[in-house]
Design a protein around this motif. Structure first.
Motif, PDB file in Angstrom:
ATOM      1  N   ASP A  68      42.756  39.845  34.438  1.00 49.94           N
ATOM      2  CA  ASP A  68      42.962  39.741  32.992  1.00 49.94           C
ATOM      3  C   ASP A  68      43.686  38.454  32.609  1.00 49.94           C
ATOM      4  O   ASP A  68      43.458  37.897  31.530  1.00 49.94           O
ATOM      5  CB  ASP A  68      43.735  40.959  32.483  1.00 49.94           C
ATOM      6  CG  ASP A  68      42.929  42.250  32.575  1.00 49.94           C
ATOM      7  OD1 ASP A  68      41.688  42.161  32.728  1.00 49.94           O
ATOM      8  OD2 ASP A  68      43.538  43.331  32.518  1.00 49.94           O
ATOM      9  N   LEU A  69      44.578  37.996  33.483  1.00 49.61           N
ATOM     10  CA  LEU A  69      45.240  36.704  33.229  1.00 49.61           C
ATOM     11  C   LEU A  69      44.231  35.565  33.224  1.00 49.61           C
ATOM     12  O   LEU A  69      44.355  34.617  32.455  1.00 49.61           O
ATOM     13  CB  LEU A  69      46.295  36.424  34.304  1.00 49.61           C
ATOM     14  CG  LEU A  69      47.644  37.138  34.218  1.00 49.61           C
ATOM     15  CD1 LEU A  69      48.543  36.629  35.335  1.00 49.61           C
ATOM     16  CD2 LEU A  69      48.313  36.939  32.871  1.00 49.61           C
ATOM     17  N   CYS A  70      43.249  35.684  34.120  1.00 53.20           N
ATOM     18  CA  CYS A  70      42.223  34.647  34.239  1.00 53.20           C
ATOM     19  C   CYS A  70      41.065  35.013  33.310  1.00 53.20           C
ATOM     20  O   CYS A  70      39.962  35.327  33.756  1.00 53.20           O
ATOM     21  CB  CYS A  70      41.748  34.525  35.680  1.00 53.20           C
ATOM     22  SG  CYS A  70      43.087  34.239  36.863  1.00 53.20           S
ATOM     23  N   SER A 102      35.000  36.944  36.109  1.00 50.06           N
ATOM     24  CA  SER A 102      34.682  38.251  36.664  1.00 50.06           C
ATOM     25  C   SER A 102      35.359  38.423  38.019  1.00 50.06           C
ATOM     26  O   SER A 102      35.827  37.450  38.636  1.00 50.06           O
ATOM     27  CB  SER A 102      33.171  38.402  36.828  1.00 50.06           C
ATOM     28  OG  SER A 102      32.701  37.500  37.823  1.00 50.06           O
ATOM     29  N   TYR A 103      35.377  39.673  38.496  1.00 49.92           N
ATOM     30  CA  TYR A 103      35.875  39.915  39.848  1.00 49.92           C
ATOM     31  C   TYR A 103      35.086  39.087  40.858  1.00 49.92           C
ATOM     32  O   TYR A 103      35.651  38.498  41.789  1.00 49.92           O
ATOM     33  CB  TYR A 103      35.744  41.407  40.202  1.00 49.92           C
ATOM     34  CG  TYR A 103      36.879  42.265  39.712  1.00 49.92           C
ATOM     35  CD1 TYR A 103      38.178  42.045  40.141  1.00 49.92           C
ATOM     36  CD2 TYR A 103      36.643  43.325  38.847  1.00 49.92           C
ATOM     37  CE1 TYR A 103      39.227  42.845  39.701  1.00 49.92           C
ATOM     38  CE2 TYR A 103      37.673  44.133  38.397  1.00 49.92           C
ATOM     39  CZ  TYR A 103      38.960  43.890  38.831  1.00 49.92           C
ATOM     40  OH  TYR A 103      39.982  44.679  38.393  1.00 49.92           O
ATOM     41  N   ASP A 137      33.509  36.267  40.527  1.00 47.55           N
ATOM     42  CA  ASP A 137      33.901  34.854  40.492  1.00 47.55           C
ATOM     43  C   ASP A 137      35.233  34.630  41.205  1.00 47.55           C
ATOM     44  O   ASP A 137      35.385  33.678  41.990  1.00 47.55           O
ATOM     45  CB  ASP A 137      34.026  34.371  39.042  1.00 47.55           C
ATOM     46  CG  ASP A 137      32.682  34.289  38.323  1.00 47.55           C
ATOM     47  OD1 ASP A 137      31.652  34.213  39.016  1.00 47.55           O
ATOM     48  OD2 ASP A 137      32.680  34.320  37.076  1.00 47.55           O
ATOM     49  N   LEU A 138      36.199  35.494  40.922  1.00 53.45           N
ATOM     50  CA  LEU A 138      37.533  35.322  41.504  1.00 53.45           C
ATOM     51  C   LEU A 138      37.522  35.570  43.008  1.00 53.45           C
ATOM     52  O   LEU A 138      38.238  34.893  43.760  1.00 53.45           O
ATOM     53  CB  LEU A 138      38.522  36.255  40.806  1.00 53.45           C
ATOM     54  CG  LEU A 138      38.874  35.839  39.369  1.00 53.45           C
ATOM     55  CD1 LEU A 138      39.571  36.976  38.636  1.00 53.45           C
ATOM     56  CD2 LEU A 138      39.750  34.588  39.364  1.00 53.45           C
ATOM     57  N   ILE A 139      36.720  36.528  43.459  1.00 57.10           N
ATOM     58  CA  ILE A 139      36.627  36.773  44.904  1.00 57.10           C
ATOM     59  C   ILE A 139      36.054  35.558  45.613  1.00 57.10           C
ATOM     60  O   ILE A 139      36.553  35.142  46.678  1.00 57.10           O
ATOM     61  CB  ILE A 139      35.776  38.038  45.173  1.00 57.10           C
ATOM     62  CG1 ILE A 139      36.564  39.295  44.785  1.00 57.10           C
ATOM     63  CG2 ILE A 139      35.373  38.107  46.649  1.00 57.10           C
ATOM     64  CD1 ILE A 139      35.747  40.568  44.829  1.00 57.10           C
ATOM     65  N   GLU A 140      35.028  34.948  45.039  1.00 55.53           N
ATOM     66  CA  GLU A 140      34.443  33.755  45.659  1.00 55.53           C
ATOM     67  C   GLU A 140      35.442  32.607  45.675  1.00 55.53           C
ATOM     68  O   GLU A 140      35.526  31.853  46.654  1.00 55.53           O
ATOM     69  CB  GLU A 140      33.165  33.363  44.932  1.00 55.53           C
ATOM     70  CG  GLU A 140      31.996  34.297  45.206  1.00 55.53           C
ATOM     71  CD  GLU A 140      31.784  34.551  46.696  1.00 55.53           C
ATOM     72  OE1 GLU A 140      31.657  33.554  47.460  1.00 55.53           O
ATOM     73  OE2 GLU A 140      31.785  35.728  47.102  1.00 55.53           O
ATOM     74  N   GLN A 141      36.212  32.448  44.608  1.00 51.33           N
ATOM     75  CA  GLN A 141      37.240  31.409  44.598  1.00 51.33           C
ATOM     76  C   GLN A 141      38.320  31.703  45.645  1.00 51.33           C
ATOM     77  O   GLN A 141      38.811  30.781  46.321  1.00 51.33           O
ATOM     78  CB  GLN A 141      37.872  31.314  43.219  1.00 51.33           C
ATOM     79  CG  GLN A 141      36.946  30.778  42.139  1.00 51.33           C
ATOM     80  CD  GLN A 141      37.611  30.779  40.778  1.00 51.33           C
ATOM     81  OE1 GLN A 141      38.699  30.241  40.602  1.00 51.33           O
ATOM     82  NE2 GLN A 141      36.963  31.397  39.793  1.00 51.33           N
TER      83      GLN A 141
END
Length: 512
Positions: free
Chosen positions: A310-312, A316-317, A319-323
């Protein structure tokens, strides 16, 4: 010929899920209703028992009853599990006395825990009940209710699943597994209520009968049949707390077996050959008579990762997992304490708070997301160490829950802890364990039958161990180093809220 079937229903923190299965465990259909806990004050976590527990259960049961009729099924038993230990009281006239207080994520009972420790003695509580008092202790929550006019003499009290089963059948009971978390009012040595202690602190409170999760406690009443669409007279089981039902669903019932559940929180449950206790763990009964477990639960896991997402905003989850995958172990010097809702285990501290150490302008969303996963993994490592200290180190770990789906979080846990985790082919959850218990109770499945099949093993990457050992040492020091500061901050925030609540409305800013 009609197909013989059973229903398992689980009341979770984020949703109620129900499953209709046949006698062999084949899933015929499912139903889901989403809800959320309320946090009206710092340290409080509540739900509306009428709406979120009973209302959602009725909707799911009605949906499955309709689907069962369409599939030409005869529904032969129902079993309900639920989040817990949670507590809500109902008057003799059927009036629910306010919101239900949730399990250890609700940390309001510090004063009641002090009263119980002063009156009974921490050593005696641990000896008799097997568990030191913490925010997980449902007995302390009962005392809070009694002292705030929400549990009066003659009232009855429930956990989430027993509230629903009470409405379905009229049976007033608590299963042994759940009761063993109503510390300090359950005696692990005798497997019975500690009547003397309960009578001293909860005078006039009617203690429910004790039953085992797999026992039939009643039948669908005519009134609940009209509400749910189920046939009156259908047997209903006692059920239990959701995590223990899920452990049963994946077959972690033999000594040495352990389940790691990745959900809104992380919960570890280790099966034992006999009763053991440890001041940093929860000693409970298991699902079947004579069984025992040691358990521990963190206060955040999936909820922490949701907060970071939510901060980012806008990511999506996936996207963040790949990062996070692209970030090396240790998140380029970023270290986090996951105590964003206080902590149950491995530290029992309702005033613990989240800490993010090592931030630089070079850190981005992927670093934060990976550091969140790593903080959870370090907490799991501490819990596994406590199990080892208690002589209950697991030899086989099964990983379950929605958090297994992304892959990265559990992999980091294996890397940090140096353990393998077995992942089931189908991760249904506690409702599947409920269905198995229901099938066994009416003879559709054997007493030793297991519907779970394992799909894959998450093996640790030995190339990451040295980095994580170094980071774990710093993680273990970070809580002690920041504890005085975060306690002061917690007290500051509580005082500010108390001051705002006591001001007259005219003196409050518009945002309040």
């Amino acid at each position: 010929m009609a197909r013989r079937a059973v229903i398992g229903l689980d009341i979770g923190t984020g949703s109620t899920k129900a499953v209709l299965t046949d006698a062999g465990g084949e899933i015929l259909t499912t139903a889901v209703r989403h809800h959320a806990m309320s946090m009206p004050h710092p340290a409080w976590a509540e739900m509306d028992a009428e709406r979120d527990w009973w209302g959602d259960a009725v909707a799911c049961l009605r949906e499955l009853a309709t689907a069962g009729a369409d599939l030409d099924c005869t529904i032969e038993a129902v079993c309900v599990s639920g989040l817990g230990p949670a507590v809500v009281a109902e008057s003799a006239t059927g009036h629910v006395r306010g919101p239900a207080i949730l399990y250890g994520v609700d940390t309001r009972t510090g004063e009641q825990i002090e009263q119980l420790n002063r009156g009974l003695g921490p050593a005696r509580i641990l000896e008799r009940g097997g568990t030191a008092l913490s925010s997980q202790a449902a007995g302390a929550k009962l005392l809070w209710l009694a002292q705030h006019g929400a549990l009066e003499p003659g009232d009855r009290f429930f956990s989430s699943h027993t509230f629903v089963t009470w409405r379905l059948t009229g049976a007033y009971y608590l299963d042994h597994q759940t009761a063993s978390q109503f510390d300090p009012f359950y005696d692990m040595r005798t497997g019975a209520w500690a009547d003397d202690w309960a009578g001293r602190f909860l005078p006039g409170c009617e203690l429910p009968q004790l039953r085992w999760p797999g026992e039939i406690v009643g039948e669908i009443s005519a009134a609940s049949a009209a509400s749910t669409g189920l046939v009156a007279g259908t047997p209903v089981l006692a059920g239990t707390i959701d995590a223990w039902a899920e452990a049963y669903s994946v077959g972690t019932t033999s000594p040495g077996d352990a389940m790691l559940m990745y959900g809104s929180t992380v919960l570890a449950i280790s099966s034992l050959a006999g009763f053991r206790s440890h001041p940093g763990l929860w000693a409970t009964t298991g699902i079947t008579p004579g069984s025992h477990t040691l358990a521990a639960g963190m206060s955040t896991s999936g909820s922490l990762m949701s907060w970071i997402r939510d901060l980012c905003s806008g990511q999506s989850y996936e996207d963040l997992i790949e990062q996070a995958r692209a970030v090396p172990p240790g998140s380029d010097g970023l270290l986090m304490l996951p105590y964003f809702a206080g902590e149950r285990a491995p530290v029992s501290d309702p005033k613990a708070r989240g800490v993010i150490a090592g931030l630089t302008l070079g850190h981005g969303p992927g670093h934060l997301f990976r550091a969140g996963y790593e903080s959870i993994a370090f907490g799991v490592r501490q819990i596994l160490n406590l199990l080892g200290e208690a002589g209950a180190a697991p030899t086989r770990i099964v990983a379950v829950g929605g958090g297994t789906q992304g892959g990265l979080g559990p992999q980091i846990v294996s890397d940090v802890c140096g353990v393998e985790q077995h992942v089931p082919r189908t991760v249904i959850g506690a409702s599947y364990g409920d269905a198995l218990l229901a099938a066994q109770a009416v003879g559709l499945a054997g007493a030793d039958e297991n519907w779970c099949s394992l799909d894959r093993i998450i093996a640790p990457d030995p190339g990451h161990r040295a980095d994580y050992d170094e980071l774990y040492a710093n993680y273990s020091r970070l809580y002690a180093a920041t504890r005085p500061i975060v306690h002061d901050l917690a007290d500051f925030a509580a005082a500010r809220e108390s001051s705002a609540e006591t001001r007259p409305p005219s003196a409050r800013p518009p945002s309040e």
